[in-house]
Motif scaffolding. Structure first.
Motif, PDB file in Angstrom:
ATOM      1  N   UNK A  44       0.826  -1.193   0.000  1.00  0.00           N
ATOM      2  CA  UNK A  44       0.000   0.000   0.000  1.00  0.00           C
ATOM      3  C   UNK A  44       0.869   1.254   0.000  1.00  0.00           C
ATOM      4  N   UNK A  45       0.280   2.344  -0.497  1.00  0.00           N
ATOM      5  CA  UNK A  45       0.973   3.619  -0.444  1.00  0.00           C
ATOM      6  C   UNK A  45       1.139   4.035   1.015  1.00  0.00           C
ATOM      7  N   UNK A  46       2.322   4.535   1.345  1.00  0.00           N
ATOM      8  CA  UNK A  46       2.586   4.901   2.730  1.00  0.00           C
ATOM      9  C   UNK A  46       3.221   6.284   2.822  1.00  0.00           C
ATOM     10  N   UNK A  47       3.042   6.889   3.980  1.00  0.00           N
ATOM     11  CA  UNK A  47       3.615   8.199   4.236  1.00  0.00           C
ATOM     12  C   UNK A  47       5.141   8.114   4.303  1.00  0.00           C
ATOM     13  N   UNK A  48       5.781   9.057   3.621  1.00  0.00           N
ATOM     14  CA  UNK A  48       7.224   9.236   3.784  1.00  0.00           C
ATOM     15  C   UNK A  48       7.470  10.449   4.690  1.00  0.00           C
ATOM     16  N   UNK A  49       6.988  11.612   4.230  1.00  0.00           N
ATOM     17  CA  UNK A  49       7.154  12.834   5.017  1.00  0.00           C
ATOM     18  C   UNK A  49       6.208  13.901   4.488  1.00  0.00           C
ATOM     19  N   UNK A  50       5.683  14.709   5.393  1.00  0.00           N
ATOM     20  CA  UNK A  50       4.860  15.849   5.011  1.00  0.00           C
ATOM     21  C   UNK A  50       5.320  17.064   5.802  1.00  0.00           C
ATOM     22  N   UNK A  51       5.050  18.254   5.233  1.00  0.00           N
ATOM     23  CA  UNK A  51       5.428  19.491   5.890  1.00  0.00           C
ATOM     24  C   UNK A  51       4.303  20.497   5.700  1.00  0.00           C
ATOM     25  N   UNK A  52       3.961  21.191   6.762  1.00  0.00           N
ATOM     26  CA  UNK A  52       2.898  22.182   6.697  1.00  0.00           C
ATOM     27  C   UNK A  52       3.477  23.546   6.344  1.00  0.00           C
ATOM     28  N   UNK A  53       2.583  24.495   6.106  1.00  0.00           N
ATOM     29  CA  UNK A  53       3.026  25.822   5.698  1.00  0.00           C
ATOM     30  C   UNK A  53       3.806  26.534   6.808  1.00  0.00           C
ATOM     31  N   UNK A  68      15.000  14.132   5.109  1.00  0.00           N
ATOM     32  CA  UNK A  68      14.656  15.479   5.566  1.00  0.00           C
ATOM     33  C   UNK A  68      13.785  16.157   4.506  1.00  0.00           C
ATOM     34  N   UNK A  69      12.656  16.684   4.954  1.00  0.00           N
ATOM     35  CA  UNK A  69      11.757  17.382   4.049  1.00  0.00           C
ATOM     36  C   UNK A  69      11.840  18.882   4.299  1.00  0.00           C
ATOM     37  N   UNK A  70      11.743  19.645   3.218  1.00  0.00           N
ATOM     38  CA  UNK A  70      11.747  21.106   3.323  1.00  0.00           C
ATOM     39  C   UNK A  70      10.858  21.671   2.221  1.00  0.00           C
ATOM     40  N   UNK A  71      10.475  22.927   2.369  1.00  0.00           N
ATOM     41  CA  UNK A  71       9.613  23.532   1.352  1.00  0.00           C
ATOM     42  C   UNK A  71       9.897  25.020   1.230  1.00  0.00           C
ATOM     43  N   UNK A  72       9.518  25.530   0.067  1.00  0.00           N
ATOM     44  CA  UNK A  72       9.580  26.958  -0.207  1.00  0.00           C
ATOM     45  C   UNK A  72       8.146  27.402  -0.440  1.00  0.00           C
ATOM     46  N   UNK A  73       7.566  28.083   0.531  1.00  0.00           N
ATOM     47  CA  UNK A  73       6.153  28.461   0.430  1.00  0.00           C
ATOM     48  C   UNK A  73       5.903  29.414  -0.743  1.00  0.00           C
TER      49      UNK A  73
END
Length: 120
Positions: A44-53, A68-73
């Motif tokens: 099944x598809x599984x969570x790796x990583x999520x990041x909120x705003x 490590x997860x990162x984002x550019x809003x």
């Protein structure tokens, strides 16, 4: 309509590193959460990583301390740095975005997926 374009992935030896990136575009008012999920053959598809705003993160147990997860809003992009890769990390990795479009309608979109293969 919102598009998610993934890049990165490929073949790497165990212990190596890869970086995945995902860029969102289109009718976006706000992206509340971006992240990565993966699906291995027969699983099944599984969570790796999520990041909120606001920068809050959540990782799957199997990748904690390695990914490590990162984002550019401002650019609606999310990056996943994957270190110490193991053969069991082999899967198709999917980018996911949850937010609101310019009509303030909530959305959930998925990318097409990118293959990550880790050889032993």
């Amino acid at each position: 309509q919102v598009q998610l374009v993934e890049s990165g992935g490929g073949l790497v030896q165990a212990g190596g590193s890869l970086r995945l990136s995902c860029a969102g575009s289109g009718s976006i008012f706000r992206v509340d959460r971006m992240g990565w999920y993966r699906q291995a053959p027969g699983k099944q598809r599984e969570l790796v990583a999520v990041i909120s705003s606001n920068g809050g993160t959540n990782y799957g147990d199997s990748v904690k301390d390695r990914f490590t997860i990162s984002r550019d809003n401002a650019k609606n992009t999310v990056t996943l740095q994957m270190n110490s890769l193991k053969p069991e990390d082999t899967a198709v990795y999917y980018c996911n975005a949850v937010g609101y479009n310019r009509d303030y309608v909530p959305f959930t979109y998925w990318g097409r997926g990118t293959q990550v293969t880790v050889s032993s």
